[in-house]
Design a protein around this motif. Structure first.
Motif, mmCIF file in Angstrom:
data_model
loop_
_atom_site.group_PDB
_atom_site.id
_atom_site.type_symbol
_atom_site.label_atom_id
_atom_site.label_comp_id
_atom_site.label_asym_id
_atom_site.label_seq_id
_atom_site.Cartn_x
_atom_site.Cartn_y
_atom_site.Cartn_z
ATOM 1 N N ARG A 39 0.824 -1.208 0.000
ATOM 2 C CA ARG A 39 0.000 0.000 0.000
ATOM 3 C C ARG A 39 0.859 1.259 0.000
ATOM 4 O O ARG A 39 0.492 2.270 -0.580
ATOM 5 N N ASP A 40 2.006 1.199 0.639
ATOM 6 C CA ASP A 40 2.881 2.370 0.719
ATOM 7 C C ASP A 40 3.602 2.663 -0.593
ATOM 8 O O ASP A 40 4.088 3.763 -0.808
ATOM 9 N N GLN A 41 3.693 1.668 -1.465
ATOM 10 C CA GLN A 41 4.577 1.799 -2.622
ATOM 11 C C GLN A 41 3.938 2.486 -3.829
ATOM 12 O O GLN A 41 4.642 3.040 -4.665
ATOM 13 N N SER A 57 9.140 6.787 -3.563
ATOM 14 C CA SER A 57 9.098 8.018 -2.772
ATOM 15 C C SER A 57 8.946 9.220 -3.693
ATOM 16 O O SER A 57 9.774 9.466 -4.561
ATOM 17 N N PRO A 216 6.961 6.177 7.727
ATOM 18 C CA PRO A 216 6.038 5.197 7.137
ATOM 19 C C PRO A 216 4.621 5.399 7.649
ATOM 20 O O PRO A 216 4.408 5.984 8.712
ATOM 21 N N ARG A 217 3.634 4.933 6.901
ATOM 22 C CA ARG A 217 2.237 5.040 7.347
ATOM 23 C C ARG A 217 2.009 4.217 8.594
ATOM 24 O O ARG A 217 1.212 4.567 9.449
ATOM 25 N N ARG A 323 10.437 1.369 7.881
ATOM 26 C CA ARG A 323 11.241 2.080 6.882
ATOM 27 C C ARG A 323 12.574 2.447 7.530
ATOM 28 O O ARG A 323 12.618 2.914 8.662
#
Length: 607
Positions: A39-41, A57, A216-217, A323
């Motif tokens: 999901r973060d990517q 990023s 990070p989330r 992270r």
């Protein structure tokens, strides 16, 4: 993986080798992006027939990306959006049947491509494309990695190790218009048009912005704290907004290494952070577990510390890190190669001579040989041809500056067979035929060259952290930071009198003066010597049944003889690192790389 918005492209969806692939669709409903991601990517915005995606990023917010998508009506509009999307990411756009994909200028985010049933497709991993096409190993590229490893600079070291799988130059994007495809230039190095003072402020702003968006989330942010200026700067930047920052370092074997003293000083000032220090006796040794592959995608030349990195990543994950900040890229950005002397000699000869005299005194360069090298810089193609012709010659004397178009002499490892050397030489000659300067001036060329040469391996190191669920973040390799540094003329911050003055000045008021003024640098020679000595039996056992030897690339008897001798310097250890990366990768490739893996995942459209 990126597919064009065509019927032929859609038919390739079933060949994408992921068991549980996510799918993002073009506005037409055809598959656009297919793969596995967290999901973060990935972030995606849609506006009518427009789709924008950033993977990695990127400084833009979700709302900002949506506003950008709304302002795009044709593919040429994406070009205007690119500056606001510079970061360390892939950018992919789909607009009215046209498609665009690009990586990062640093080369950390790469794009690979090939044709499948006549359709050009792209991916961020070469082995995915190899699995789709059943591509065999590229023997010439493999031989070059085995022969020269870390010595080979970009672009030869960035060639895919799979036959028929291409690597897009980082400054290029790949464009599709229906079934037609082409490449175009999207990035050029900026002109060095800022003074050191103005550039210092810009570097500070860029680094601050990049680190501020690193949290990070979910989970914690962690960072290396080696004691060096690069990692320590990231820790102090991150600690401003991260009370639960977790710092990490491992103990060194050499009692003369003063990293611990500087790291300890920084730790006491970072009193809100948690500090994890793993002592030497709790660490896996250098060259431990030599038979375990680092990457299934490409051979990697950095293998000696992989067991330590895996152990560190697990410890970070156990403490909640998701992270991790690392200072890779700091040396490349803030310690320019001495080739900057060429331009300085033409424009400011008296200043240049002062620099030359200081370099000669500090680094023990012979003055006559240095001036001779400055008088004849040669050309980029001639540099590559020289490396091909001198491949098996003895290494030049120590204390010779690298003042040409490369990063230093390239020589074959002593265990290469004649057939292996011939293949590697062919690869170097091919590089000469295709050589193009990366910038107009030699100083910028060598800085970009050094960055792209090392991001080839840094990209693969991220996989070791990912095994433990930790994302490796390298802020110095963000394109906004790269841009800010390149705008400062190299001679203004490469002088021999201070250590990384551009970074030290940029961190004024953030990093303590005692650390900014450090002029020493720790080294890990004793760790390497001890690790090689204790793990040598396991290394030799691995090569008793060598896949590289079976292909006729290395002579295992010569390898055993060389490793059994006393080592006068670290050249054998460095060559062994590359050799281990090639041997373990080749065994993995033989198991998985040559047979297409048919995808059977569920298709889920998210836009």
């Amino acid at each position: 993986m990126v597919l064009p918005d065509t019927a032929d492209g859609a038919e390739l969806r079933s060949l994408v080798p992921f068991a549980q692939a996510g799918v993002l669709a073009h506005a037409s409903g055809r598959p656009w992006l297919v793969g596995e991601w967290s999901r973060d990517q990935v972030r995606v915005a849609a506006a009518g027939p427009v789709r924008l995606a950033v993977l990695g990023s990127c400084p833009v917010t979700d709302d900002g990306l949506t506003r950008l998508a709304a302002r795009v009506s044709r593919m040429s509009d994406v070009e205007r959006a690119v500056p606001s999307l510079l970061g360390s990411c892939h950018l992919v756009a789909s607009v009215n049947g046209e498609v665009r994909v690009q990586g990062s200028a640093s080369g950390l985010r790469r794009v690979f491509h090939t044709r499948v049933h006549g359709v050009r497709v792209a991916a961020d991993r070469s082995d995915v494309l190899a699995a789709m096409t059943g591509a065999p190993v590229d023997e010439e590229t493999l031989a070059l990695h085995v022969a020269c490893g870390l010595q080979v600079p970009y672009p030869a070291n960035a060639r895919s190790a799979w036959s028929g799988i291409g690597t897009l130059a980082p400054e290029n994007c790949l464009l599709w218009d229906g079934n037609r495809d082409r490449e175009a230039v999207w990035w050029r190095p900026p002109k060095p048009d800022r003074s050191l003072r103005d550039g210092t402020a810009a570097v500070r702003d860029a680094l601050t912005s990049v680190v501020d968006r690193s949290a990070p989330r979910e989970g914690r942010l962690s960072a290396d704290l080696s004691g060096g200026l690069d990692s320590t700067s990231l820790c102090f930047l991150a600690a401003r907004h991260t009370p639960r920052l977790l710092t990490f370092r491992w103990g060194e074997a050499d009692a003369g290494n003063d990293d611990a003293a500087y790291a300890g000083h920084a730790s006491r000032l970072l009193d809100r952070a948690e500090h994890l220090v793993v002592p030497q006796h709790e660490l896996p040794e250098i060259f431990a577990d030599p038979g375990r592959a680092v990457s299934a995608e490409e051979p990697i030349s950095l293998t000696r510390a992989t067991a330590r990195i895996r152990r560190g990543a697990r410890l970070l994950a156990d403490r909640g890190s998701r992270r991790h900040l690392a200072g890779h890229g700091g040396d490349e950005l803030f310690s320019p190669m001495p080739s900057y002397l060429h331009a300085l000699l033409r424009r400011h000869p008296m200043t240049a001579l002062q620099h030359v005299r200081a370099h000669c005194a500090l680094k023990r360069w012979p003055l006559k040989a240095t001036l001779a090298a400055l008088a004849q810089p040669g050309s980029l193609p001639s540099w590559w041809r020289d490396q091909a012709e001198l491949l098996t010659e003895p290494r030049p004397p120590l204390r010779r500056p690298a003042l040409g178009w490369g990063l230093g002499p390239v020589r074959a490892a002593p265990w290469m067979t004649p057939d292996g050397v011939a293949l590697a030489r062919d690869a170097l000659r091919r590089a000469a035929d295709r050589a193009r300067p990366l910038a107009e001036d030699l100083a910028t060329h060598t800085m970009v060259l050094m960055i792209r040469s090392n991001t080839v391996s840094y990209r693969l190191l991220a996989g070791l952290y990912a095994e433990s669920g930790v994302e490796l973040d390298m802020p110095y390799l963000d394109d906004t930071v790269l841009d800010a540094v390149l705008r400062v003329p190299a001679h203004e911050h490469a002088g021999p009198w201070r250590y990384k003055p551009l970074l030290a000045d940029a961190m004024h008021g953030i990093v303590p003066d005692a650390i900014r003024a450090r002029s020493t640098k720790g080294e890990f020679g004793e760790d390497i010597r001890r690790g090689l000595r204790r793990n040598l039996p396991a290394v030799l056992d691995l090569f008793a049944d060598s896949a590289l030897a079976a292909r006729g690339l290395i002579d295992t008897a010569a390898l055993r003889l060389r490793l059994a001798r006393p080592q006068p310097d670290n050249t054998t250890a460095q060559a062994l690192e590359s050799l281990l990366g090639c041997e373990t990768w080749l065994r993995t490739a033989a198991d998985h790389g040559t047979t297409p893996r048919t995808g059977n995942g569920t298709v889920t459209s998210e836009v």
